[in-house]
Design a protein around this motif. Structure first.
Motif, PDB file in Angstrom:
ATOM      1  N   PRO A  97       0.840  -1.200   0.000  1.00 44.77           N
ATOM      2  CA  PRO A  97       0.000   0.000   0.000  1.00 44.77           C
ATOM      3  C   PRO A  97       0.875   1.249   0.000  1.00 44.77           C
ATOM      4  O   PRO A  97       2.075   1.178   0.312  1.00 44.77           O
ATOM      5  CB  PRO A  97      -0.794  -0.132   1.301  1.00 44.77           C
ATOM      6  CG  PRO A  97       0.076  -0.972   2.185  1.00 44.77           C
ATOM      7  CD  PRO A  97       0.785  -1.924   1.273  1.00 44.77           C
ATOM      8  N   VAL A  98       0.272   2.367  -0.338  1.00 42.03           N
ATOM      9  CA  VAL A  98       1.016   3.626  -0.432  1.00 42.03           C
ATOM     10  C   VAL A  98       0.304   4.689   0.400  1.00 42.03           C
ATOM     11  O   VAL A  98      -0.908   4.884   0.263  1.00 42.03           O
ATOM     12  CB  VAL A  98       1.118   4.101  -1.895  1.00 42.03           C
ATOM     13  CG1 VAL A  98       1.827   5.450  -1.971  1.00 42.03           C
ATOM     14  CG2 VAL A  98       1.840   3.065  -2.749  1.00 42.03           C
ATOM     15  N   ILE A  99       1.053   5.349   1.284  1.00 45.06           N
ATOM     16  CA  ILE A  99       0.524   6.507   2.012  1.00 45.06           C
ATOM     17  C   ILE A  99       0.703   7.721   1.114  1.00 45.06           C
ATOM     18  O   ILE A  99       1.825   8.184   0.883  1.00 45.06           O
ATOM     19  CB  ILE A  99       1.249   6.710   3.351  1.00 45.06           C
ATOM     20  CG1 ILE A  99       1.073   5.469   4.244  1.00 45.06           C
ATOM     21  CG2 ILE A  99       0.714   7.953   4.062  1.00 45.06           C
ATOM     22  CD1 ILE A  99       1.875   5.534   5.539  1.00 45.06           C
ATOM     23  N   ASN A 100      -0.381   8.226   0.582  1.00 45.23           N
ATOM     24  CA  ASN A 100      -0.308   9.343  -0.350  1.00 45.23           C
ATOM     25  C   ASN A 100      -0.109  10.675   0.365  1.00 45.23           C
ATOM     26  O   ASN A 100       0.641  11.537  -0.111  1.00 45.23           O
ATOM     27  CB  ASN A 100      -1.574   9.391  -1.211  1.00 45.23           C
ATOM     28  CG  ASN A 100      -1.834   8.078  -1.930  1.00 45.23           C
ATOM     29  OD1 ASN A 100      -2.661   7.284  -1.501  1.00 45.23           O
ATOM     30  ND2 ASN A 100      -1.107   7.834  -3.008  1.00 45.23           N
ATOM     31  N   THR A 101      -0.804  10.856   1.502  1.00 42.07           N
ATOM     32  CA  THR A 101      -0.657  12.102   2.259  1.00 42.07           C
ATOM     33  C   THR A 101      -0.724  11.812   3.751  1.00 42.07           C
ATOM     34  O   THR A 101      -1.372  10.855   4.188  1.00 42.07           O
ATOM     35  CB  THR A 101      -1.765  13.124   1.907  1.00 42.07           C
ATOM     36  OG1 THR A 101      -3.050  12.546   2.211  1.00 42.07           O
ATOM     37  CG2 THR A 101      -1.714  13.502   0.443  1.00 42.07           C
ATOM     38  N   ILE A 102      -0.045  12.663   4.515  1.00 46.94           N
ATOM     39  CA  ILE A 102      -0.129  12.623   5.977  1.00 46.94           C
ATOM     40  C   ILE A 102       0.105  14.040   6.482  1.00 46.94           C
ATOM     41  O   ILE A 102       0.970  14.757   5.966  1.00 46.94           O
ATOM     42  CB  ILE A 102       0.898  11.634   6.587  1.00 46.94           C
ATOM     43  CG1 ILE A 102       0.820  11.652   8.117  1.00 46.94           C
ATOM     44  CG2 ILE A 102       2.292  11.916   6.104  1.00 46.94           C
ATOM     45  CD1 ILE A 102       1.715  10.611   8.783  1.00 46.94           C
ATOM     46  N   SER A 103      -0.663  14.467   7.464  1.00 45.82           N
ATOM     47  CA  SER A 103      -0.509  15.827   7.989  1.00 45.82           C
ATOM     48  C   SER A 103      -1.015  15.906   9.423  1.00 45.82           C
ATOM     49  O   SER A 103      -1.733  15.020   9.889  1.00 45.82           O
ATOM     50  CB  SER A 103      -1.252  16.843   7.112  1.00 45.82           C
ATOM     51  OG  SER A 103      -2.642  16.565   7.120  1.00 45.82           O
ATOM     52  N   ALA A 104      -0.611  16.987  10.094  1.00 43.45           N
ATOM     53  CA  ALA A 104      -1.032  17.241  11.471  1.00 43.45           C
ATOM     54  C   ALA A 104      -1.470  18.690  11.592  1.00 43.45           C
ATOM     55  O   ALA A 104      -0.807  19.596  11.078  1.00 43.45           O
ATOM     56  CB  ALA A 104       0.111  16.962  12.444  1.00 43.45           C
ATOM     57  N   SER A 105      -2.571  18.910  12.285  1.00 47.09           N
ATOM     58  CA  SER A 105      -3.083  20.275  12.434  1.00 47.09           C
ATOM     59  C   SER A 105      -3.643  20.481  13.850  1.00 47.09           C
ATOM     60  O   SER A 105      -4.564  19.779  14.253  1.00 47.09           O
ATOM     61  CB  SER A 105      -4.174  20.547  11.400  1.00 47.09           C
ATOM     62  OG  SER A 105      -4.701  21.854  11.543  1.00 47.09           O
ATOM     63  N   PRO A 106      -3.044  21.442  14.621  1.00 53.19           N
ATOM     64  CA  PRO A 106      -1.868  22.250  14.265  1.00 53.19           C
ATOM     65  C   PRO A 106      -0.588  21.441  14.432  1.00 53.19           C
ATOM     66  O   PRO A 106      -0.610  20.350  14.986  1.00 53.19           O
ATOM     67  CB  PRO A 106      -1.935  23.400  15.271  1.00 53.19           C
ATOM     68  CG  PRO A 106      -2.563  22.764  16.481  1.00 53.19           C
ATOM     69  CD  PRO A 106      -3.577  21.791  15.955  1.00 53.19           C
ATOM     70  N   SER A 107       0.527  22.003  13.985  1.00 53.36           N
ATOM     71  CA  SER A 107       1.800  21.312  14.113  1.00 53.36           C
ATOM     72  C   SER A 107       2.581  21.783  15.339  1.00 53.36           C
ATOM     73  O   SER A 107       3.683  21.300  15.587  1.00 53.36           O
ATOM     74  CB  SER A 107       2.643  21.518  12.861  1.00 53.36           C
ATOM     75  OG  SER A 107       2.959  22.892  12.700  1.00 53.36           O
ATOM     76  N   MET A 108       2.008  22.733  16.096  1.00 56.77           N
ATOM     77  CA  MET A 108       2.610  23.169  17.359  1.00 56.77           C
ATOM     78  C   MET A 108       1.483  23.375  18.366  1.00 56.77           C
ATOM     79  O   MET A 108       0.507  24.059  18.080  1.00 56.77           O
ATOM     80  CB  MET A 108       3.405  24.461  17.183  1.00 56.77           C
ATOM     81  CG  MET A 108       4.110  24.935  18.449  1.00 56.77           C
ATOM     82  SD  MET A 108       5.121  26.411  18.163  1.00 56.77           S
ATOM     83  CE  MET A 108       6.410  25.743  17.123  1.00 56.77           C
ATOM     84  N   VAL A 109       1.585  22.748  19.538  1.00 56.72           N
ATOM     85  CA  VAL A 109       0.519  22.808  20.533  1.00 56.72           C
ATOM     86  C   VAL A 109       1.095  22.988  21.931  1.00 56.72           C
ATOM     87  O   VAL A 109       2.291  22.786  22.177  1.00 56.72           O
ATOM     88  CB  VAL A 109      -0.323  21.513  20.523  1.00 56.72           C
ATOM     89  CG1 VAL A 109      -1.117  21.379  19.254  1.00 56.72           C
ATOM     90  CG2 VAL A 109       0.553  20.291  20.743  1.00 56.72           C
ATOM     91  N   GLU A 110       0.204  23.368  22.852  1.00 59.01           N
ATOM     92  CA  GLU A 110       0.548  23.417  24.262  1.00 59.01           C
ATOM     93  C   GLU A 110       0.531  21.996  24.827  1.00 59.01           C
ATOM     94  O   GLU A 110      -0.039  21.084  24.223  1.00 59.01           O
ATOM     95  CB  GLU A 110      -0.463  24.274  25.023  1.00 59.01           C
ATOM     96  CG  GLU A 110      -0.505  25.725  24.615  1.00 59.01           C
ATOM     97  CD  GLU A 110      -1.603  26.475  25.354  1.00 59.01           C
ATOM     98  OE1 GLU A 110      -2.515  25.794  25.878  1.00 59.01           O
ATOM     99  OE2 GLU A 110      -1.552  27.704  25.395  1.00 59.01           O
ATOM    100  N   PRO A 111       1.126  21.775  25.978  1.00 57.86           N
ATOM    101  CA  PRO A 111       0.993  20.468  26.637  1.00 57.86           C
ATOM    102  C   PRO A 111      -0.482  20.118  26.826  1.00 57.86           C
ATOM    103  O   PRO A 111      -1.300  20.976  27.152  1.00 57.86           O
ATOM    104  CB  PRO A 111       1.696  20.688  27.976  1.00 57.86           C
ATOM    105  CG  PRO A 111       2.695  21.762  27.699  1.00 57.86           C
ATOM    106  CD  PRO A 111       2.023  22.686  26.719  1.00 57.86           C
ATOM    107  N   ASP A 112      -0.828  18.892  26.576  1.00 56.61           N
ATOM    108  CA  ASP A 112      -2.185  18.372  26.658  1.00 56.61           C
ATOM    109  C   ASP A 112      -3.087  18.929  25.553  1.00 56.61           C
ATOM    110  O   ASP A 112      -4.307  18.771  25.610  1.00 56.61           O
ATOM    111  CB  ASP A 112      -2.805  18.652  28.038  1.00 56.61           C
ATOM    112  CG  ASP A 112      -3.948  17.696  28.355  1.00 56.61           C
ATOM    113  OD1 ASP A 112      -3.845  16.509  27.967  1.00 56.61           O
ATOM    114  OD2 ASP A 112      -4.941  18.116  28.977  1.00 56.61           O
ATOM    115  N   GLY A 113      -2.494  19.560  24.555  1.00 61.30           N
ATOM    116  CA  GLY A 113      -3.274  20.080  23.440  1.00 61.30           C
ATOM    117  C   GLY A 113      -3.654  18.977  22.464  1.00 61.30           C
ATOM    118  O   GLY A 113      -3.060  17.904  22.430  1.00 61.30           O
ATOM    119  N   LYS A 114      -4.681  19.249  21.663  1.00 67.00           N
ATOM    120  CA  LYS A 114      -5.205  18.266  20.710  1.00 67.00           C
ATOM    121  C   LYS A 114      -4.695  18.568  19.298  1.00 67.00           C
ATOM    122  O   LYS A 114      -4.653  19.727  18.876  1.00 67.00           O
ATOM    123  CB  LYS A 114      -6.736  18.280  20.704  1.00 67.00           C
ATOM    124  CG  LYS A 114      -7.382  18.093  22.075  1.00 67.00           C
ATOM    125  CD  LYS A 114      -7.129  16.708  22.653  1.00 67.00           C
ATOM    126  CE  LYS A 114      -7.855  16.520  23.974  1.00 67.00           C
ATOM    127  NZ  LYS A 114      -7.576  15.205  24.591  1.00 67.00           N
TER     128      LYS A 114
END
Length: 237
Positions: free
Chosen positions: A128-145
């Motif tokens: 299989p191929v992972i076409n895309t991967i991302s995180a939002s946001p890429s900077m958070v506070e401790p215990d942030g989602k």
């Protein structure tokens, strides 16, 4: 004759008749499909008849034995079953000839046999191929989602599974997932001990597998004392 799954099984009219009046025929023999990937299983189907006629021309059925074989190193769960399961060998891009031989005996205990063969293509298993991967946001506070997003596909159309992990620079677990097997989980950043560290970098890894081969990609999230909207950083494998 169709097997209902895209394959065609042709009935044979080549009936063996012995001097003792025994009739033997393989009605059909065909696979579940005519192409299979290495190491995968498929069902084989067959039917045969053997009978003789008594003095009153009454048909009497005779017991038949089944024997399956191949020429490529595959495996049968029971080579003497009428409809066994066959496992393809690990040799890629090869053609396997599978042969069914049915046997019976006449009144003089002479063995009578007939055979029928067909070919199956054994192909390689594409990962299989992972076409895309991302995180939002890429900077958070401790215990942030953080919302994680991914899109993956399998060239062979196989079902795929997702597995997410997160590690810090020391290789320790970093944060938690609401469900690490989801395609798009939510990740919660770890708490920080301000006496030891004021920020931490977590590398989040996604592994997508079809059960045999896999693809891996990573995304980095920074954890500090404040939330910042920054561009998403993607770290490729």
């Amino acid at each position: 004759m169709s097997d209902g799954k895209g394959g065609q099984g042709k009935a044979t009219t080549d009936i063996t008749v012995t001097q003792d009046g025994v009739y033997l025929n393989i009605s059909y023999a065909y696979p579940e499909k005519y192409s299979v990937k290495t190491g995968k299983q498929m069902k084989l189907y067959s039917s045969a008849v053997a009978y003789n006629l008594d003095n009153n021309n009454k048909v009497n059925s005779i017991q038949i034995t089944y024997s399956w074989s191949d020429n490529c190193g595959g495996e049968f769960d029971n080579p003497n079953a009428q409809n066994p399961t066959w496992t393809a060998p690990n040799t890629q891009n090869t053609s396997c000839t599978i042969t069914l031989t049915v046997s019976t005996t006449d009144s003089n205990n002479n063995q009578i046999s007939k055979s029928k063969s067909f070919s199956i293509n054994v192909t390689s298993n594409s990962p299989p191929v992972i076409n895309t991967i991302s995180a939002s946001p890429s900077m958070v506070e401790p215990d942030g989602k953080v919302n994680l997003y991914s899109y993956a596909s399998d060239p062979d159309g196989d079902s795929i599974t997702y597995s997410w992990t997160a590690k810090d620079s020391n290789g320790n677990d970093c944060g938690t997932f609401d469900d690490s097997t989801k395609q798009n989980p939510i990740w919660t950043a770890p708490m920080l001990d301000p006496q030891i560290e004021t920020e931490k970098t977590c590398v989040i890894t996604l592994i997508v597998s079809d059960g045999e081969v896999s693809d891996t990609k990573k995304v980095t999230v920074s954890v500090n004392g404040k939330t910042a909207n920054t561009n998403i950083k993607i770290q490729k494998k």
